[in-house]
Design a protein around this motif. Structure first.
Motif, PDB file in Angstrom:
ATOM      1  N   SER A  42      -0.497  23.317 -10.484  1.00 11.17           N
ATOM      2  CA  SER A  42      -1.772  23.899 -10.073  1.00 11.17           C
ATOM      3  C   SER A  42      -2.850  23.777 -11.156  1.00 11.17           C
ATOM      4  N   GLU A  59      -4.499  18.621  -4.070  1.00 12.58           N
ATOM      5  CA  GLU A  59      -3.480  19.622  -3.764  1.00 12.58           C
ATOM      6  C   GLU A  59      -2.340  19.534  -4.758  1.00 12.58           C
ATOM      7  N   LYS A  80       2.047  13.932   2.372  1.00 14.89           N
ATOM      8  CA  LYS A  80       0.839  13.920   1.545  1.00 14.89           C
ATOM      9  C   LYS A  80       0.952  12.912   0.412  1.00 14.89           C
TER      10      LYS A  80
END
Ligand SMILES: [Zn+2]
Length: 316
Positions: A42, A59, A80
């Motif tokens: 993150s 993401e 993804k």
């Protein structure tokens, strides 16, 4: 009636003309699609978002409250990864236990190791605790190539962001001025914030703390804290009774009162240590998203510094 019919015909003509004009307007080459970025963690997603702005979709695979060494990645990430233009990883074998199979299974040639869309952020950061001599994962040490928690120093955050901005410019030369501007703006805001953080931490210079995992050497270096011991005997190895006894003795000797614990570790041993040393357990997230309110790279330091100050104040 006649006039009305004429108006209708004129309107139709205008509409046809507008349509024709729209169809014949040349589109700027490939400007429409955003760069699809996947990141391992993150924090890297937060940095990529800072410099990528609205030209990127970003993401992270790992959530900020998960141990980045041991992520149980959902299969939905495969889809993804198949579509990703860029994959940004922490490197230094942080993700070795969970990311390589995902990369392979994605069958996306761009993001394979060494591919044009594989970006190892550690190449841009200042790395601490690089082992001298033989490189090994002996006894399960999960930091065999140096400390991979390097994003916890704002100066490394800047270095990584610069690397990402340059990479995005290389991928989309038409937007290079945009990415350069985004980086310059981020640099200014981060340097301003860092001045404030350093000032807040100045009166805690050289205070001794213990941490569960070796997540904080870059943070401690930058903010002048002194990490004197770890609840884990080695990175990735759970606490043992003998090591715990030695740590308690050391903390008593050095008058260390704060035990920093990353949110994903069991609190049993740290709590026992705190009881023996009249110390305090401080759960401190090392990543963006580790708490709901930590929504970007700035808020990570805001949150952690605030919590640290409280703990250091109350155990003086
Ligand atoms: Zn680690």
């Amino acid at each position: 009636m006649h006039a009305h019919r004429l108006t209708t015909r004129v309107a139709a003509l205008v509409a046809a003309f507008v349509l024709l004009f729209a169809l014949s307007t040349p589109r700027p080459a490939r400007a429409a699609g955003k760069i699809q970025i996947m990141t391992a963690t993150s924090d890297l997603a937060a940095l990529a978002q800072e410099v990528g702005g609205d030209k990127v979709d970003v993401e992270s695979i790992a959530r900020g409250y998960q141990d980045p060494h041991f992520v149980d990645a959902k299969p939905s990430f495969l889809l993804k990864l198949k579509r990703a233009d860029l994959l940004i990883v922490v490197g230094l074998e942080l993700e070795i236990g969970w990311l390589p199979p995902l990369i392979t299974q994605s069958t996306n040639p761009k993001i394979q190791v060494g591919g044009p869309g594989y970006f190892d952020a550690s190449r841009f950061a200042h790395i601490l605790e690089i082992p001298s001599g033989q490189v090994t994962r002996a006894e399960g040490d999960v930091h065999p190539l140096g400390n991979p928690h390097y994003w916890l120093d704002p100066e490394n955050g800047l270095r990584i962001a610069k690397g990402i901005a340059d990479k995005l410019s290389e991928m989309r030369p038409a937007d290079s001025a945009y990415f350069a501007q985004r980086y310059a703006d981020f640099e200014k805001r981060l340097k301003d914030a860092d001045q404030k953080w350093l000032a807040e931490m100045a009166s805690y210079k050289d205070r001794k703390i213990v941490t569960y995992h070796r997540s904080w050497p870059n943070f401690a270096d930058h903010f002048h804290l002194n990490v004197v011991g770890y609840v884990e005997p080695r990175p990735g190895i759970p606490p043992s009774p003998q090591h715990t006894v030695e740590l308690i003795q050391q903390m008593k000797r050095d008058n260390v009162k704060v035990i920093v614990v990353e949110p994903y570790f069991d609190l049993k041993t740290p709590t026992a240590i705190a009881r023996e040393t009249s110390g305090q357990v401080l759960v401190l997230p090392p990543s963006v998203g580790g708490e709901k309110e930590i929504t970007d790279y700035f808020k990570l330091f805001d949150y952690d510094i605030n919590k640290l100050k409280q703990a250091l104040d109350s155990t003086k």
